[in-house]
Design a protein around this motif. Structure first.
Motif, mmCIF file in Angstrom:
data_model
loop_
_atom_site.group_PDB
_atom_site.id
_atom_site.type_symbol
_atom_site.label_atom_id
_atom_site.label_comp_id
_atom_site.label_asym_id
_atom_site.label_seq_id
_atom_site.Cartn_x
_atom_site.Cartn_y
_atom_site.Cartn_z
ATOM 1 N N ILE A 1 0.949 -1.127 -0.173
ATOM 2 C CA ILE A 1 0.091 0.181 -0.059
ATOM 3 C C ILE A 1 0.675 1.413 -0.096
ATOM 4 N N GLU A 2 2.109 1.327 0.845
ATOM 5 C CA GLU A 2 2.700 2.214 0.673
ATOM 6 C C GLU A 2 3.538 2.657 -0.440
ATOM 7 N N ASN A 3 3.936 1.598 -1.250
ATOM 8 C CA ASN A 3 4.474 1.794 -2.647
ATOM 9 C C ASN A 3 3.584 2.301 -3.492
ATOM 10 N N LYS A 4 2.383 1.833 -3.478
ATOM 11 C CA LYS A 4 1.263 2.500 -4.351
ATOM 12 C C LYS A 4 0.989 3.780 -4.108
ATOM 13 N N ASP A 5 0.915 4.156 -2.840
ATOM 14 C CA ASP A 5 0.546 5.495 -2.377
ATOM 15 C C ASP A 5 1.566 6.489 -2.761
ATOM 16 N N HIS A 6 3.114 5.987 -2.614
ATOM 17 C CA HIS A 6 4.288 6.746 -2.971
ATOM 18 C C HIS A 6 4.299 7.073 -4.419
ATOM 19 N N GLN A 7 3.817 6.076 -5.309
ATOM 20 C CA GLN A 7 3.873 6.267 -6.821
ATOM 21 C C GLN A 7 2.844 7.189 -7.022
ATOM 22 N N ALA A 8 1.503 6.953 -6.424
ATOM 23 C CA ALA A 8 0.417 7.965 -6.764
ATOM 24 C C ALA A 8 0.820 9.205 -6.451
ATOM 25 N N GLY A 9 1.351 9.381 -5.293
ATOM 26 C CA GLY A 9 1.749 11.057 -5.179
ATOM 27 C C GLY A 9 3.068 11.364 -6.076
ATOM 28 N N THR A 10 3.639 10.515 -6.434
ATOM 29 C CA THR A 10 4.741 11.136 -7.575
ATOM 30 C C THR A 10 4.066 11.615 -8.813
ATOM 31 N N ASN A 11 3.333 10.665 -9.122
ATOM 32 C CA ASN A 11 2.743 10.732 -10.515
ATOM 33 C C ASN A 11 1.834 12.110 -10.346
ATOM 34 N N ASN A 12 1.150 12.390 -9.378
ATOM 35 C CA ASN A 12 0.308 13.394 -9.182
ATOM 36 C C ASN A 12 1.196 14.807 -9.282
ATOM 37 N N ARG A 13 2.212 14.853 -8.214
ATOM 38 C CA ARG A 13 3.484 15.662 -8.292
ATOM 39 C C ARG A 13 3.800 16.006 -9.683
ATOM 40 N N ARG A 14 4.027 15.055 -10.559
ATOM 41 C CA ARG A 14 4.517 15.234 -11.891
ATOM 42 C C ARG A 14 3.574 15.888 -12.641
ATOM 43 N N ILE A 15 2.180 15.389 -12.473
ATOM 44 C CA ILE A 15 1.184 16.047 -13.306
ATOM 45 C C ILE A 15 0.891 17.583 -13.069
ATOM 46 N N GLN A 16 0.871 17.909 -11.709
ATOM 47 C CA GLN A 16 0.983 19.097 -11.176
ATOM 48 C C GLN A 16 1.922 20.106 -11.542
ATOM 49 N N CYS A 17 3.202 19.669 -11.627
ATOM 50 C CA CYS A 17 4.084 20.429 -12.058
ATOM 51 C C CYS A 17 4.260 20.856 -13.258
ATOM 52 N N SER A 18 3.793 19.834 -14.140
ATOM 53 C CA SER A 18 3.539 20.018 -15.764
ATOM 54 C C SER A 18 2.691 20.945 -16.274
ATOM 55 N N LYS A 19 1.477 20.929 -15.401
ATOM 56 C CA LYS A 19 0.494 21.842 -15.513
ATOM 57 C C LYS A 19 0.839 23.166 -15.415
ATOM 58 N N LEU A 20 1.625 23.332 -14.112
ATOM 59 C CA LEU A 20 2.088 24.581 -13.973
ATOM 60 C C LEU A 20 2.964 25.360 -14.938
ATOM 61 N N PHE A 21 3.819 24.379 -15.374
ATOM 62 C CA PHE A 21 4.913 24.638 -16.312
ATOM 63 C C PHE A 21 4.257 25.142 -17.531
ATOM 64 N N MET A 22 3.466 24.393 -18.136
ATOM 65 C CA MET A 22 2.578 24.628 -19.338
ATOM 66 C C MET A 22 1.967 25.857 -19.183
ATOM 67 N N LYS A 23 1.344 26.243 -18.141
ATOM 68 C CA LYS A 23 0.337 27.342 -18.063
ATOM 69 C C LYS A 23 1.349 28.497 -17.939
ATOM 70 N N THR A 24 2.405 28.367 -17.304
ATOM 71 C CA THR A 24 3.367 29.480 -17.131
ATOM 72 C C THR A 24 4.000 29.945 -18.617
ATOM 73 N N ASN A 25 4.050 28.991 -19.354
ATOM 74 C CA ASN A 25 4.901 29.092 -20.622
ATOM 75 C C ASN A 25 3.942 29.137 -21.671
ATOM 76 N N ASN A 26 2.596 29.444 -21.446
ATOM 77 C CA ASN A 26 1.780 29.531 -22.482
ATOM 78 C C ASN A 26 1.671 28.371 -23.680
ATOM 79 N N ILE A 27 1.853 27.050 -23.155
ATOM 80 C CA ILE A 27 1.885 26.046 -24.192
ATOM 81 C C ILE A 27 0.590 25.603 -24.812
ATOM 82 N N ASP A 28 0.389 25.655 -26.124
ATOM 83 C CA ASP A 28 -0.662 25.367 -26.979
ATOM 84 C C ASP A 28 -1.589 24.405 -26.129
#
Length: 145
Positions: free
Chosen positions: A41-68
């Motif tokens: 359960i801890e491994n799955k939770d850690h991976q889900a957190g990592t995935n969520n963080r990656r997506i949130q960082c990507s969204k912020l990057f794309m919004k900040t840089n006006n990506i199509d």
């Protein structure tokens, strides 16, 4: 009986010993099972957190840089595919963990016949195609790419 076929416990000390042995066995088994489940359960939770963080960082990057928006959607589709369909398996890492002969056999299995059937490689020898297959690396392509 206590697991020795038809050997019953007769005296009070034997019964007490059998009860203690069963209780200790149950606790050890339960603790081991609980530890395995907790780690899973801890491994799955850690991976889900990592995935969520990656997506949130990507969204912020794309919004900040006006990506199509179309490109944003494709990037998020890629992450959804890697996180869901691939179950976060890193094919390059798996392939790098294999010996070179096993890696070559896997690449041959997936790539040799499709390349052999391609008209572009009609004039190439099997050795040339196999040399090409050996230098190939895994690549994840999402639909529309």
């Amino acid at each position: 009986t206590i697991g020795y076929g038809s050997v019953p416990v007769m005296s009070i000390p034997e019964r007490v010993f059998a009860m203690i042995a069963m209780a200790v066995g149950a606790v050890i088994c339960d603790a081991g099972l609980t530890a395995v489940l907790a780690a899973t359960i801890e491994n799955k939770d850690h991976q889900a957190g990592t995935n969520n963080r990656r997506i949130q960082c990507s969204k912020l990057f794309m919004k900040t840089n006006n990506i199509d928006q179309n490109l944003q959607d494709r990037i998020l589709d890629y992450f959804a595919y890697v996180d869901g369909e691939m179950r976060n398996i890193n094919e390059s890492s798996v392939m790098n963990d294999l010996s070179s002969s096993l890696r070559s056999e896997i690449l041959y299995h997936f790539c040799f016949e499709p390349l052999r059937e391609c008209t572009y490689f009609n004039d190439c020898s099997d050795g040339a195609i196999f040399s090409l297959v050996r230098i190939m690396v895994p690549y994840i392509a999402v639909p529309g790419e």
